[in-house]
Design an enzyme around this catalytic site. Structure first.
Site, mmCIF file in Angstrom:
data_model
loop_
_atom_site.group_PDB
_atom_site.id
_atom_site.type_symbol
_atom_site.label_atom_id
_atom_site.label_comp_id
_atom_site.label_asym_id
_atom_site.label_seq_id
_atom_site.Cartn_x
_atom_site.Cartn_y
_atom_site.Cartn_z
ATOM 1 N N HIS A 150 1.453 5.645 16.136
ATOM 2 C CA HIS A 150 0.707 4.460 15.719
ATOM 3 C C HIS A 150 1.652 3.289 15.507
ATOM 4 C CE1 HIS A 150 -1.740 7.711 13.444
ATOM 5 N NE2 HIS A 150 -2.219 7.580 14.672
ATOM 6 N N ASN A 175 0.479 5.431 0.754
ATOM 7 C CA ASN A 175 -0.435 6.425 1.319
ATOM 8 C C ASN A 175 0.148 7.829 1.193
ATOM 9 O OD1 ASN A 175 -2.166 4.332 2.441
ATOM 10 N ND2 ASN A 175 -0.509 3.983 3.878
ATOM 11 N N ASP A 222 -5.812 10.345 18.094
ATOM 12 C CA ASP A 222 -4.415 10.392 18.527
ATOM 13 C C ASP A 222 -4.265 11.016 19.912
ATOM 14 O OD1 ASP A 222 -3.587 9.099 16.252
ATOM 15 O OD2 ASP A 222 -2.838 10.901 15.257
ATOM 16 N N LYS A 260 7.327 0.469 7.366
ATOM 17 C CA LYS A 260 6.978 1.726 6.694
ATOM 18 C C LYS A 260 8.223 2.359 6.081
ATOM 19 C CE LYS A 260 3.250 2.768 9.915
ATOM 20 N NZ LYS A 260 2.780 3.666 10.969
ATOM 21 N N GLN A 283 0.846 -1.183 0.000
ATOM 22 C CA GLN A 283 0.000 0.000 0.000
ATOM 23 C C GLN A 283 0.887 1.240 0.000
ATOM 24 O OE1 GLN A 283 -3.266 -0.600 2.753
ATOM 25 N NE2 GLN A 283 -3.155 1.541 3.321
ATOM 26 N N TYR A 301 3.998 7.618 2.239
ATOM 27 C CA TYR A 301 4.614 6.470 2.887
ATOM 28 C C TYR A 301 4.085 5.173 2.306
ATOM 29 C CZ TYR A 301 0.699 6.901 6.264
ATOM 30 O OH TYR A 301 -0.523 7.026 6.874
#
Length: 189
Positions: free
Chosen positions: A62, A48, A168, A72, A46, A132
């Site tokens: 996170h 993003n 958050d 990541k 993925q 990312y």
């Protein structure tokens, strides 16, 4: 590309090595073979993009739970951020240590984070965009987090926090016993 391992086990700063001429430059920003050679996960499931209106915006901390090993690879494509990686893997030699790296559209650097590190960033400029890539698809039930200002981590943010999501801001404080129970044995640092 140039790879520099930083102060948290498995975290690398990745710098492009531009080849310049009168047109500008050309550079690789991602290479699966080189990632593997440096012990980094090259899978990309993925990609993003995060856009942030105001300087001082914080996103994170996170991370993903065991069973969902989300590595990541983070780059700032517009503006500037400080990117933070906190090692919450109980068996890691750098447990509870963190790194803070400035990523900007101008320096074109990237940060690689292995799975199970708490990750956050703060924008240093208005209208900042972050790209990312992640190694596995997002799984909402596998995400946890900690407060960005948790004293257990001692992260010094460069700007006052201007914007943060309710999610958050509402993460629980870090608790070593709960963390050890979540991660147990078997999570590789």
């Amino acid at each position: 590309m140039k790879y520099t391992e930083l102060g948290v086990n498995g975290v690398h700063l990745v710098e492009m090595e531009p080849m310049s001429d009168d047109r500008g430059f050309f550079a690789r920003s991602f290479d699966t073979t080189e990632f593997e050679q440096h012990g980094m996960r090259p899978e990309v499931a993925q990609c993003n993009v995060s856009f942030n209106h105001k300087a001082g915006t914080v996103r994170g901390l996170h991370l993903s739970l065991p069973g969902h090993p989300e590595a990541k690879y983070v780059r700032c494509t517009r503006g500037a951020i400080v990117d933070v990686a906190v090692d919450v893997r109980p068996d890691s030699p750098t447990y509870l240590q963190h790194v803070v790296v400035e990523l900007t559209a101008d320096n074109r650097n990237a940060l690689y984070l292995p799975p199970h590190l708490a990750h956050a960033y703060q924008t240093l400029t208005d209208d900042t965009e972050v790209l990312y890539m992640v190694s596995v698809p997002y799984a909402p039930g596998a995400e946890i987090g900690f407060r960005h200002d948790d004293p257990a981590f001692g992260v010094q943010w460069p700007l006052p926090v201007s914007t943060i999501s309710d999610k958050d801001a509402g993460w629980p404080a870090f608790d070593e016993a709960t963390n050890a129970e979540r991660f147990g044995a078997g999570v590789q640092a």
